[in-house]
Scaffold this active site. Sequence first.
Site, PDB file in Angstrom:
ATOM      1  CG  HIS A 151      -1.648  -0.664  -3.935  1.00  0.00           C
ATOM      2  ND1 HIS A 151      -2.392   0.504  -3.461  1.00  0.00           N
ATOM      3  CD2 HIS A 151      -2.422  -1.092  -3.384  1.00  0.00           C
ATOM      4  CE1 HIS A 151      -2.453   0.933  -2.886  1.00  0.00           C
ATOM      5  NE2 HIS A 151      -2.604  -0.465  -2.377  1.00  0.00           N
ATOM      6  CD  GLU A 161      -2.557   4.112  -6.204  1.00  0.00           C
ATOM      7  OE1 GLU A 161      -2.590   5.198  -6.463  1.00  0.00           O
ATOM      8  OE2 GLU A 161      -2.334   3.178  -5.364  1.00  0.00           O
ATOM      9  CB  SER A 168      -0.635   0.161   1.464  1.00  0.00           C
ATOM     10  OG  SER A 168      -1.673  -0.971   1.334  1.00  0.00           O
ATOM     11  CG  ASN A 222      -3.010   3.551   0.302  1.00  0.00           C
ATOM     12  OD1 ASN A 222      -4.715   3.831   0.276  1.00  0.00           O
ATOM     13  ND2 ASN A 222      -2.489   2.500  -0.193  1.00  0.00           N
TER      14      ASN A 222
HETATM   15  C1  LIG Z   1      -5.347   0.138   1.643  1.00  0.00           C
HETATM   16  C2  LIG Z   1      -5.038   0.374   0.546  1.00  0.00           C
HETATM   17  O1  LIG Z   1      -3.861   0.122   0.155  1.00  0.00           O
HETATM   18  C3  LIG Z   1      -6.113   0.672  -0.972  1.00  0.00           C
HETATM   19  C4  LIG Z   1      -7.917   0.344   0.072  1.00  0.00           C
HETATM   20  O2  LIG Z   1      -8.087  -0.586  -1.129  1.00  0.00           O
HETATM   21  S1  LIG Z   1      -8.483   1.235   0.159  1.00  0.00           S
HETATM   22  C5  LIG Z   1     -10.105   0.953   0.230  1.00  0.00           C
HETATM   23  C6  LIG Z   1     -10.941   0.802  -0.881  1.00  0.00           C
HETATM   24  N1  LIG Z   1     -11.836   0.532  -0.615  1.00  0.00           N
HETATM   25  C7  LIG Z   1     -13.582   1.381  -0.188  1.00  0.00           C
HETATM   26  O3  LIG Z   1     -13.123   2.859  -0.163  1.00  0.00           O
HETATM   27  C8  LIG Z   1     -14.325   0.953  -0.179  1.00  0.00           C
HETATM   28  C9  LIG Z   1     -15.643   1.898   0.512  1.00  0.00           C
HETATM   29  N2  LIG Z   1     -16.697   1.382   0.824  1.00  0.00           N
HETATM   30  C10 LIG Z   1     -17.722   0.906  -0.865  1.00  0.00           C
HETATM   31  O4  LIG Z   1     -16.864   0.973  -2.064  1.00  0.00           O
HETATM   32  C11 LIG Z   1     -18.867  -0.432  -0.305  1.00  0.00           C
HETATM   33  O5  LIG Z   1     -18.799   0.484   1.129  1.00  0.00           O
HETATM   34  C12 LIG Z   1     -18.317  -1.456  -0.343  1.00  0.00           C
HETATM   35  C13 LIG Z   1     -18.102  -2.371  -2.016  1.00  0.00           C
HETATM   36  C14 LIG Z   1     -17.476  -2.396   0.292  1.00  0.00           C
HETATM   37  C15 LIG Z   1     -19.555  -2.356   0.083  1.00  0.00           C
HETATM   38  O6  LIG Z   1     -20.809  -1.691  -1.046  1.00  0.00           O
HETATM   39  P1  LIG Z   1     -22.100  -1.800   0.137  1.00  0.00           P
HETATM   40  O7  LIG Z   1     -23.273  -1.130  -0.666  1.00  0.00           O
HETATM   41  O8  LIG Z   1     -22.225  -1.250   1.058  1.00  0.00           O
HETATM   42  O9  LIG Z   1     -22.702  -3.042   0.121  1.00  0.00           O
HETATM   43  P2  LIG Z   1     -22.921  -4.306  -0.113  1.00  0.00           P
HETATM   44  O10 LIG Z   1     -24.232  -4.458  -0.879  1.00  0.00           O
HETATM   45  O11 LIG Z   1     -23.450  -5.183   1.421  1.00  0.00           O
HETATM   46  O12 LIG Z   1     -21.963  -5.371  -1.159  1.00  0.00           O
HETATM   47  C16 LIG Z   1     -22.042  -4.284  -2.621  1.00  0.00           C
HETATM   48  C17 LIG Z   1     -21.641  -5.828  -3.463  1.00  0.00           C
HETATM   49  O13 LIG Z   1     -20.053  -5.247  -2.647  1.00  0.00           O
HETATM   50  C18 LIG Z   1     -19.965  -7.030  -2.608  1.00  0.00           C
HETATM   51  N3  LIG Z   1     -19.259  -7.531  -2.086  1.00  0.00           N
HETATM   52  C19 LIG Z   1     -19.402  -5.756  -0.275  1.00  0.00           C
HETATM   53  N4  LIG Z   1     -18.918  -6.747   0.474  1.00  0.00           N
HETATM   54  C20 LIG Z   1     -17.213  -7.589   0.042  1.00  0.00           C
HETATM   55  C21 LIG Z   1     -16.386  -7.792   0.474  1.00  0.00           C
HETATM   56  N5  LIG Z   1     -15.728  -8.248   1.217  1.00  0.00           N
HETATM   57  N6  LIG Z   1     -15.532  -8.914  -0.575  1.00  0.00           N
HETATM   58  C22 LIG Z   1     -15.899  -9.147  -1.839  1.00  0.00           C
HETATM   59  N7  LIG Z   1     -17.677  -8.073  -2.513  1.00  0.00           N
HETATM   60  C23 LIG Z   1     -18.034  -7.899  -1.199  1.00  0.00           C
HETATM   61  C24 LIG Z   1     -21.219  -7.775  -1.984  1.00  0.00           C
HETATM   62  O14 LIG Z   1     -21.289  -8.710  -2.328  1.00  0.00           O
HETATM   63  C25 LIG Z   1     -22.262  -6.302  -3.190  1.00  0.00           C
HETATM   64  O15 LIG Z   1     -21.856  -7.149  -4.368  1.00  0.00           O
HETATM   65  P3  LIG Z   1     -23.560  -7.388  -5.411  1.00  0.00           P
HETATM   66  O16 LIG Z   1     -23.793  -6.209  -6.441  1.00  0.00           O
HETATM   67  O17 LIG Z   1     -22.918  -8.540  -6.153  1.00  0.00           O
HETATM   68  O18 LIG Z   1     -24.899  -7.927  -4.458  1.00  0.00           O
HETATM   69  N1  LIG Z   2      -6.204  -4.242   3.498  1.00  0.00           N
HETATM   70  C1  LIG Z   2      -6.654  -3.642   2.738  1.00  0.00           C
HETATM   71  O1  LIG Z   2      -7.424  -2.532   2.348  1.00  0.00           O
HETATM   72  C2  LIG Z   2      -5.049  -2.998   1.423  1.00  0.00           C
HETATM   73  C3  LIG Z   2      -3.838  -3.831   1.850  1.00  0.00           C
HETATM   74  N2  LIG Z   2      -3.120  -3.907   0.764  1.00  0.00           N
HETATM   75  C4  LIG Z   2      -1.696  -4.639   1.278  1.00  0.00           C
HETATM   76  O2  LIG Z   2      -1.856  -5.772   0.647  1.00  0.00           O
HETATM   77  C5  LIG Z   2      -1.154  -6.396   1.538  1.00  0.00           C
HETATM   78  C6  LIG Z   2      -1.994  -7.438   2.700  1.00  0.00           C
HETATM   79  O3  LIG Z   2      -2.785  -6.849   3.321  1.00  0.00           O
HETATM   80  P1  LIG Z   2      -4.148  -7.293   3.447  1.00  0.00           P
HETATM   81  O4  LIG Z   2      -4.597  -8.676   2.516  1.00  0.00           O
HETATM   82  O5  LIG Z   2      -5.144  -6.340   4.146  1.00  0.00           O
HETATM   83  O6  LIG Z   2      -3.090  -8.054   5.124  1.00  0.00           O
HETATM   84  P2  LIG Z   2      -3.996  -9.748   6.123  1.00  0.00           P
HETATM   85  O7  LIG Z   2      -3.220  -9.455   7.751  1.00  0.00           O
HETATM   86  O8  LIG Z   2      -5.228  -9.627   6.157  1.00  0.00           O
HETATM   87  O9  LIG Z   2      -2.988 -10.830   5.825  1.00  0.00           O
HETATM   88  C7  LIG Z   2      -2.070 -10.763   5.365  1.00  0.00           C
HETATM   89  C8  LIG Z   2      -1.168 -12.302   4.896  1.00  0.00           C
HETATM   90  O10 LIG Z   2      -0.077 -12.069   4.885  1.00  0.00           O
HETATM   91  C9  LIG Z   2       0.578 -13.164   5.439  1.00  0.00           C
HETATM   92  N3  LIG Z   2       1.891 -13.405   5.837  1.00  0.00           N
HETATM   93  C10 LIG Z   2       2.528 -12.800   7.425  1.00  0.00           C
HETATM   94  N4  LIG Z   2       3.695 -13.437   6.941  1.00  0.00           N
HETATM   95  C11 LIG Z   2       3.828 -14.168   5.510  1.00  0.00           C
HETATM   96  C12 LIG Z   2       4.885 -14.470   5.707  1.00  0.00           C
HETATM   97  N5  LIG Z   2       5.924 -14.684   5.678  1.00  0.00           N
HETATM   98  N6  LIG Z   2       4.606 -15.286   4.442  1.00  0.00           N
HETATM   99  C13 LIG Z   2       3.524 -15.707   3.609  1.00  0.00           C
HETATM  100  N7  LIG Z   2       2.421 -15.068   4.038  1.00  0.00           N
HETATM  101  C14 LIG Z   2       2.849 -13.938   5.022  1.00  0.00           C
HETATM  102  C15 LIG Z   2      -0.524 -12.803   7.167  1.00  0.00           C
HETATM  103  O11 LIG Z   2      -0.626 -14.746   8.102  1.00  0.00           O
HETATM  104  P3  LIG Z   2      -0.471 -13.964   9.501  1.00  0.00           P
HETATM  105  O12 LIG Z   2      -2.103 -12.865   9.526  1.00  0.00           O
HETATM  106  O13 LIG Z   2      -0.461 -15.317  10.163  1.00  0.00           O
HETATM  107  O14 LIG Z   2       1.247 -13.470  10.047  1.00  0.00           O
HETATM  108  C16 LIG Z   2      -1.634 -12.510   6.385  1.00  0.00           C
HETATM  109  O15 LIG Z   2      -2.833 -13.910   6.298  1.00  0.00           O
HETATM  110  C17 LIG Z   2      -0.213  -4.946   2.091  1.00  0.00           C
HETATM  111  O16 LIG Z   2       1.357  -4.565   1.887  1.00  0.00           O
HETATM  112  C18 LIG Z   2      -1.362  -4.214   2.277  1.00  0.00           C
HETATM  113  O17 LIG Z   2      -0.731  -2.321   2.724  1.00  0.00           O
HETATM  114  C19 LIG Z   2      -3.444  -3.865  -0.619  1.00  0.00           C
HETATM  115  C20 LIG Z   2      -4.646  -2.476  -0.571  1.00  0.00           C
HETATM  116  C21 LIG Z   2      -5.703  -2.586   0.393  1.00  0.00           C
END
Ligand SMILES: CC(=O)CC(=O)SCCNC(=O)CCNC(=O)[C@H](O)C(C)(C)COP(=O)(O)OP(=O)(O)OC[C@H]1O[C@@H](n2cnc3c(N)ncnc32)[C@H](O)[C@@H]1OP(=O)(O)O
Ligand SMILES: NC(=O)C1=CN([C@@H]2O[C@H](COP(=O)(O)OP(=O)(O)OC[C@H]3O[C@@H](n4cnc5c(N)ncnc54)[C@H](OP(=O)(O)O)[C@@H]3O)[C@@H](O)[C@H]2O)C=CC1
Length: 298
Positions: free
Chosen positions: A147, A159, A126, A197
């Site tokens: 990403h 990304e 991320s 992010n």
């Molecule tokens: C941290 C990083 O590195 C980068 C990132 O990812 S940052 C995070 C980016 N993501 C966001 O910002 C998500 C923001 N949230 C949303 O867009 C919405 O709340 C959401 C899509 C997650 C759920 O949507 P919602 O309308 O509230 O819920 P809901 O009606 O239950 O779901 C909509 C659809 O998404 C699906 N869905 C919801 N959660 C899901 C999940 N965790 N996994 C897979 N599918 C999912 C549902 O099955 C549903 O699909 P259908 O249309 O086929 O029924």
């Molecule tokens: N969460 C998010 O919204 C997003 C996350 N990402 C990125 O994706 C990556 C994974 O995040 P996310 O899936 O949320 O994290 P989770 O904590 O859900 O999953 C990480 C997984 O990696 C496993 N793990 C740890 N160490 C090792 C290892 N040495 N070898 C193999 N597997 C290992 C963990 O096991 P254990 O739990 O046993 O340590 C766990 O099952 C990160 O780099 C995160 O920044 C990118 C986009 C969105």
Amino acid sequence: MSEGEMADSIKHVGIVGAGQMGSGIAHVSALAGYGVTLYDIAEDRTSAGRDKIAATLDRQLASQKITEADRDAAMARIATTTDTAALGTADLVIEAATEDETVKRKIYREICPHLAPGAILATNTSSISITRLASATDRPERFMGIHFMNPVPVMKLVELVRGIATEDATFESARHYVTALDKTISVSEDFPAFIVNRILLPMINEAIYVLYEGVGSVESIDTAMKLGANHPMGPLQLADFIGLDTCLSIMQVLHDGLADSKYRPCPLLVKYVEAGWLGRKAGRGFYDYRGETPVPTR
Ligand SMILES: CC(=O)CC(=O)SCCNC(=O)CCNC(=O)[C@H](O)C(C)(C)COP(=O)(O)OP(=O)(O)OC[C@H]1O[C@@H](n2cnc3c(N)ncnc32)[C@H](O)[C@@H]1OP(=O)(O)O
Ligand SMILES: NC(=O)C1=CN([C@@H]2O[C@H](COP(=O)(O)OP(=O)(O)OC[C@H]3O[C@@H](n4cnc5c(N)ncnc54)[C@H](OP(=O)(O)O)[C@@H]3O)[C@@H](O)[C@H]2O)C=CC1
């Protein structure tokens, strides 16, 4: 091999880390017809990842997004393993393990000797520098950032991030793969936390400061941003969804990498992570998910 054939040469995808992102990437890759090997350190992780994929495929079937045949074929394309050697059949390996540079470097040391010599290695990080991670591999020219966003089956964006040494052929292969998943690409330069992010996490961190300073409760902050800014989730709900450990790691990378106090992680975020209240995946974060409906923890 021509550039076009190179770009098309990915048939089998290896994924490291079967958490929320790794299982999501396995899900969409298998649905798009790729063979998938999903690796994690422990069997309970790989089987939980597989169960999550099956449950989400069932949801997609129930809402008629896919057919029964699609679901069965996707499940049949996914193999799970705890053996790094099994990644040797992959043309592309995507590392989606914990957001911790030391963990990722250790993984590259362990898996690189087992990978096919021409295989591309990508990270779903991320925030961490792609160039720095590439230097911990034996193939910086075939290393880059792919990403995905969470939840992977739903979110359209991916990304793509080049490191300093990433070759064009590597980038084109990744572009081809992501396009085949029916995702939209945004290209980012290799700066801390890339584009999404860099913008999203300071907003989430600010929401935690708003909570920390007592400006509003969990509920009022999330309601304010859901109804006042039309966000699908409130920022604290989204932080729990991402994982508070991941949020903190991203803020630390921004703070360290850009050396600007505006990225200082909120002490309350640090406290939650120290408590092990990591959000949805841990059952508790800014909300407690252990009952029937989420209850704010402050
Ligand atoms: C941290 C990083 O590195 C980068 C990132 O990812 S940052 C995070 C980016 N993501 C966001 O910002 C998500 C923001 N949230 C949303 O867009 C919405 O709340 C959401 C899509 C997650 C759920 O949507 P919602 O309308 O509230 O819920 P809901 O009606 O239950 O779901 C909509 C659809 O998404 C699906 N869905 C919801 N959660 C899901 C999940 N965790 N996994 C897979 N599918 C999912 C549902 O099955 C549903 O699909 P259908 O249309 O086929 O029924
Ligand atoms: N969460 C998010 O919204 C997003 C996350 N990402 C990125 O994706 C990556 C994974 O995040 P996310 O899936 O949320 O994290 P989770 O904590 O859900 O999953 C990480 C997984 O990696 C496993 N793990 C740890 N160490 C090792 C290892 N040495 N070898 C193999 N597997 C290992 C963990 O096991 P254990 O739990 O046993 O340590 C766990 O099952 C990160 O780099 C995160 O920044 C990118 C986009 C969105």
